[in-house]
Design a protein around this motif. Structure first.
Motif, PDB file in Angstrom:
ATOM      1  N   THR B 158       0.830  -1.212   0.000  1.00  0.00           N
ATOM      2  CA  THR B 158       0.000   0.000   0.000  1.00  0.00           C
ATOM      3  C   THR B 158       0.857   1.251   0.000  1.00  0.00           C
ATOM      4  OG1 THR B 158      -0.053   0.249   2.405  1.00  0.00           O
ATOM      5  CG2 THR B 158      -1.652  -1.260   1.422  1.00  0.00           C
ATOM      6  N   LEU B 159       2.161   1.057   0.058  1.00  0.00           N
ATOM      7  CA  LEU B 159       3.061   2.207   0.207  1.00  0.00           C
ATOM      8  C   LEU B 159       3.686   2.584  -1.132  1.00  0.00           C
ATOM      9  CD1 LEU B 159       2.602   2.152   3.146  1.00  0.00           C
ATOM     10  CD2 LEU B 159       4.940   1.396   3.541  1.00  0.00           C
ATOM     11  N   PRO B 160       4.015   3.860  -1.314  1.00  0.00           N
ATOM     12  CA  PRO B 160       4.739   4.254  -2.516  1.00  0.00           C
ATOM     13  C   PRO B 160       6.123   3.594  -2.551  1.00  0.00           C
ATOM     14  CG  PRO B 160       4.449   6.119  -1.007  1.00  0.00           C
ATOM     15  CD  PRO B 160       3.621   5.009  -0.492  1.00  0.00           C
ATOM     16  N   THR B 161       6.626   3.411  -3.764  1.00  0.00           N
ATOM     17  CA  THR B 161       7.889   2.709  -3.953  1.00  0.00           C
ATOM     18  C   THR B 161       9.028   3.305  -3.133  1.00  0.00           C
ATOM     19  OG1 THR B 161       7.217   2.161  -6.198  1.00  0.00           O
ATOM     20  CG2 THR B 161       9.531   1.931  -5.685  1.00  0.00           C
ATOM     21  N   THR B 162       9.050   4.628  -3.027  1.00  0.00           N
ATOM     22  CA  THR B 162      10.144   5.269  -2.279  1.00  0.00           C
ATOM     23  C   THR B 162      10.142   4.820  -0.820  1.00  0.00           C
ATOM     24  OG1 THR B 162       8.699   7.147  -1.869  1.00  0.00           O
ATOM     25  CG2 THR B 162      10.183   7.305  -3.757  1.00  0.00           C
ATOM     26  N   ASP B 163       8.930   4.710  -0.233  1.00  0.00           N
ATOM     27  CA  ASP B 163       8.843   4.256   1.153  1.00  0.00           C
ATOM     28  C   ASP B 163       9.313   2.815   1.274  1.00  0.00           C
ATOM     29  OD1 ASP B 163       7.938   6.676   1.855  1.00  0.00           O
ATOM     30  OD2 ASP B 163       5.884   6.079   2.341  1.00  0.00           O
ATOM     31  N   CYS B 168      13.205  -1.041   3.233  1.00  0.00           N
ATOM     32  CA  CYS B 168      14.099  -2.158   2.941  1.00  0.00           C
ATOM     33  C   CYS B 168      15.557  -1.757   3.150  1.00  0.00           C
ATOM     34  CB  CYS B 168      13.902  -2.623   1.503  1.00  0.00           C
ATOM     35  SG  CYS B 168      12.277  -3.350   1.218  1.00  0.00           S
ATOM     36  N   GLY B 169      15.866  -0.525   2.807  1.00  0.00           N
ATOM     37  CA  GLY B 169      17.236  -0.072   2.985  1.00  0.00           C
ATOM     38  C   GLY B 169      17.654  -0.077   4.439  1.00  0.00           C
ATOM     39  N   ALA B 170      16.697   0.182   5.325  1.00  0.00           N
ATOM     40  CA  ALA B 170      17.022   0.305   6.747  1.00  0.00           C
ATOM     41  C   ALA B 170      17.537  -1.008   7.334  1.00  0.00           C
ATOM     42  CB  ALA B 170      15.797   0.784   7.525  1.00  0.00           C
ATOM     43  N   HIS B 171      16.913  -2.101   6.980  1.00  0.00           N
ATOM     44  CA  HIS B 171      17.320  -3.370   7.580  1.00  0.00           C
ATOM     45  C   HIS B 171      17.675  -4.443   6.567  1.00  0.00           C
ATOM     46  CE1 HIS B 171      15.391  -1.472  11.054  1.00  0.00           C
ATOM     47  NE2 HIS B 171      16.264  -2.172  11.750  1.00  0.00           N
ATOM     48  N   GLY B 172      17.695  -4.076   5.287  1.00  0.00           N
ATOM     49  CA  GLY B 172      18.047  -5.063   4.280  1.00  0.00           C
ATOM     50  C   GLY B 172      16.956  -6.101   4.110  1.00  0.00           C
ATOM     51  N   VAL B 184      15.320  -6.209  -4.047  1.00  0.00           N
ATOM     52  CA  VAL B 184      14.265  -5.203  -4.039  1.00  0.00           C
ATOM     53  C   VAL B 184      13.382  -5.255  -5.291  1.00  0.00           C
ATOM     54  CG1 VAL B 184      13.786  -2.722  -4.013  1.00  0.00           C
ATOM     55  CG2 VAL B 184      15.495  -3.673  -2.467  1.00  0.00           C
ATOM     56  N   PRO B 185      13.960  -5.386  -6.499  1.00  0.00           N
ATOM     57  CA  PRO B 185      13.093  -5.404  -7.689  1.00  0.00           C
ATOM     58  C   PRO B 185      12.089  -6.543  -7.645  1.00  0.00           C
ATOM     59  CG  PRO B 185      15.389  -5.119  -8.311  1.00  0.00           C
ATOM     60  CD  PRO B 185      15.399  -5.428  -6.861  1.00  0.00           C
ATOM     61  N   ASP B 190       6.489  -8.437  -6.641  1.00  0.00           N
ATOM     62  CA  ASP B 190       5.571  -9.182  -5.787  1.00  0.00           C
ATOM     63  C   ASP B 190       4.498  -8.259  -5.211  1.00  0.00           C
ATOM     64  OD1 ASP B 190       5.681 -12.069  -4.176  1.00  0.00           O
ATOM     65  OD2 ASP B 190       4.738 -10.442  -3.030  1.00  0.00           O
ATOM     66  N   LEU B 191       4.907  -7.062  -4.850  1.00  0.00           N
ATOM     67  CA  LEU B 191       3.953  -6.104  -4.277  1.00  0.00           C
ATOM     68  C   LEU B 191       2.917  -5.697  -5.326  1.00  0.00           C
ATOM     69  CD1 LEU B 191       6.350  -3.871  -2.140  1.00  0.00           C
ATOM     70  CD2 LEU B 191       4.949  -5.807  -1.420  1.00  0.00           C
ATOM     71  N   GLU B 192       3.399  -5.540  -6.556  1.00  0.00           N
ATOM     72  CA  GLU B 192       2.465  -5.191  -7.620  1.00  0.00           C
ATOM     73  C   GLU B 192       1.431  -6.309  -7.817  1.00  0.00           C
ATOM     74  OE1 GLU B 192       2.067  -2.427  -9.048  1.00  0.00           O
ATOM     75  OE2 GLU B 192       0.515  -3.093 -10.453  1.00  0.00           O
ATOM     76  N   ARG B 193       1.922  -7.528  -7.835  1.00  0.00           N
ATOM     77  CA  ARG B 193       0.996  -8.660  -7.948  1.00  0.00           C
ATOM     78  C   ARG B 193       0.023  -8.681  -6.779  1.00  0.00           C
ATOM     79  NH1 ARG B 193       4.798 -13.621  -8.850  1.00  0.00           N
ATOM     80  NH2 ARG B 193       6.269 -11.950  -8.457  1.00  0.00           N
ATOM     81  N   THR B 194       0.529  -8.367  -5.595  1.00  0.00           N
ATOM     82  CA  THR B 194      -0.318  -8.321  -4.403  1.00  0.00           C
ATOM     83  C   THR B 194      -1.446  -7.306  -4.569  1.00  0.00           C
ATOM     84  OG1 THR B 194       1.443  -9.009  -2.917  1.00  0.00           O
ATOM     85  CG2 THR B 194      -0.346  -7.714  -1.959  1.00  0.00           C
ATOM     86  N   ARG B 195      -1.083  -6.133  -5.068  1.00  0.00           N
ATOM     87  CA  ARG B 195      -2.101  -5.096  -5.278  1.00  0.00           C
ATOM     88  C   ARG B 195      -3.192  -5.604  -6.208  1.00  0.00           C
ATOM     89  NH1 ARG B 195       2.196  -1.451  -4.414  1.00  0.00           N
ATOM     90  NH2 ARG B 195       3.125  -1.872  -6.443  1.00  0.00           N
ATOM     91  N   ARG B 196      -2.783  -6.293  -7.289  1.00  0.00           N
ATOM     92  CA  ARG B 196      -3.770  -6.749  -8.271  1.00  0.00           C
ATOM     93  C   ARG B 196      -4.648  -7.858  -7.711  1.00  0.00           C
ATOM     94  NH1 ARG B 196      -2.492  -5.055 -13.423  1.00  0.00           N
ATOM     95  NH2 ARG B 196      -0.611  -3.781 -13.497  1.00  0.00           N
ATOM     96  N   ARG B 197      -4.015  -8.769  -7.000  1.00  0.00           N
ATOM     97  CA  ARG B 197      -4.760  -9.861  -6.377  1.00  0.00           C
ATOM     98  C   ARG B 197      -5.720  -9.378  -5.304  1.00  0.00           C
ATOM     99  NH1 ARG B 197      -0.137 -12.063  -4.363  1.00  0.00           N
ATOM    100  NH2 ARG B 197       0.917 -13.557  -5.700  1.00  0.00           N
TER     101      ARG B 197
END
Lengths: 284, 284
Positions: B158-163, B168-172, B184-185, B190-197
């Motif tokens: 639900t978050l924008p890509t930058t967030d 992810c950058g914070a803790h890998g 990350v890519p 996976d997140l995009e698929r999640t949104r669609r599903r």
DNA sequence: GGGTTATGTTCGGCATTACAAAACCGGAAT
DNA sequence: ATTCCGGTTTTGTAATGCCGAACATAACCC
């Protein structure tokens, strides 16, 4: 400094800053839900702002507090959720209580709770709220007064008189309402009646307008583990219904006892003559 | 001492003995259910017996620890029950979750949980165990990995890509199993698929043999509050059933959203070409 | 908008006190 | 009975938690 060397001695092995930190947690807990600022903490802790700040920062860094904006206010952190959950899992047969309480609440329409006995004091470990709009602010982990709560009296009623006297002696019988029992002999009478009935009644003895009915449950060695209770508002309950509630609570306590493979002790009827004529009071 | 003055500065306002006390609590929590002795505490805290003793006594005197015999072993005290209960009451609409989870568990036969989002991390605040004999040791208050849990991915989706990249950058993206997404890519796909599903899937990405399905829920401003999930054992679930579970979870998430008077955000479909051909994957 | 008050945060020094080591004690095991 | 092991107590000392005061920042109000 000569007054009580005993208390002093007991304090010798306590870490002062940790004590303060714990007190800070208590303050924030009591001040819920809006949290407290550093200044308010410092005032209530009777310490300097810098000290309160340092303590709060320490708890914050470990997740025990969270910072709710605006104007940095400290609130209990989610770390306590984890610890609370852990504790409730450590309670023997911890997941046995809830189903029984759910059933009891369905049968009575009242909020029901389970307490375990800690040195005679009831400590509530599970709660199922009733459907009513009125909510009692009863927290889990809360210790109620043994002499002024149904659960407390249910537990006391299973103990020998000497234990009851010791427990009452330790903290006295402070008055909560005009109905509170404040004399040991009266309490002992009440406990005897409780034994005969099979359930205890708190008739506005802890809080005005509130009644509570409880019954004890036991483990395999006939020792009282704790008590379950229902709580309601006095005004809309006729006395015949109280009897019905009492039997329901006692029935469900028996269910718990059997879940523990437990057994209720056989009644030791008192020889106290003042009690004898109360035998038939049950059916009043 | 010149290496990282920043960490040093952050530590400046922390009270060491309180830190130790908190660490002691963590140790005991992890060591449940048998408790720890003074000697074990001292060893694990890397401190002297007398210090561990003093800390434990302090916590004990305030009810945060209890002393379980024999051979004084310290265990978490019932005080945490109270604080945990308080925290769960402070969660907005805290008593809305359980009924929804109960219903979800009835519909799926699986353990279901609710998590709220703390800076992208799912923190579990409610749990309803399924009827199965297998119990997952999932504690309330537990933070799961955002990239390796269904609830985490539901929230991230639900978050924008930058967030997402910041989090992810914070803790890998540490690897938990061979299925864990560590790039990350791939995660973004996976997140995009999640949104669609409409729901996210953790297919043995957090623990071997365990799957999880989650869906986010929202508040009035279309912000993701958290996610609900069901957890089960991979082996005995055919893939068509996974789809059914997914829709059930998403439906119940929608129920929660409506309870909050919330609204799900309109989908921002990506223009990432790699994603385009995944659109119809839903019906596989 | 500037002045004012109320906060939250940082600093340095002194006194406290938390800490470690070692002595003491009490029970379990040999 | 003796030894061992872990829990409790003691004591001195160095660390450190505490305070007061200075500094920064935000809210408030004429």
């Amino acid at each position: 400094m000569t007054e009580d060397a005993e208390v002093e001695a007991a304090d010798r092995y306590r870490v002062k800053s940790v004590q303060r930190a714990l007190r800070l947690v208590e303050l924030i807990a009591d001040a819920a839900p809006n949290g407290l600022t550093v200044t308010e903490l410092a005032r209530q802790l009777k310490t300097s702002k810098s000290t309160a700040f340092a303590l709060a920062q320490t708890m914050l860094a470990n997740g025990y507090l969270r910072d709710v904006q605006p104007g940095p206010r400290y609130q209990l952190g989610l770390a306590f959720l984890r610890l609370g959950d852990l504790v409730s899992r450590q309670i023997p047969l911890g997941d046995t209580y809830r189903p029984v309480l759910v059933q009891l609440t369905e049968a009575t329409g009242l909020t029901s709770r389970a307490a375990i006995s800690e040195d005679g004091y009831p400590v509530f470990i599970e709660r199922v709220d009733g459907p009513g709009t009125v909510r009692f602010h009863t927290l889990l982990g809360h210790r109620e007064a043994p002499h002024a709560s149904a659960a407390g009296k249910a537990i006391l009623s299973t103990l020998p008189t000497t234990d009851v006297e010791r427990i009452c002696g330790a903290h006295g019988l402070p008055r909560h309402t005009r109905n509170t029992i404040t004399e040991v002999p009266i309490l002992l009478d009440d406990l005897e009646r409780t034994r005969r009935r099979g359930f205890s009644i708190d008739d506005e003895e802890d809080a005005e307008g509130i009644f509570c009915i409880a019954a004890p449950f036991f483990d395999h060695s006939q020792r009282c583990v704790g008590a379950i209770s229902v709580t309601g508002i006095k005004i809309d309950v006729p006395s015949w219904k109280m009897q019905e509630f009492g039997h329901l609570v006692a029935d469900h306590a028996r269910i718990l006892t059997s879940r523990f493979n437990g057994q209720a002790p056989t009644l030791h009827l008192t020889s106290n003559p003042r009690i004898q004529n109360l035998v038939d009071e049950v059916s009043n």
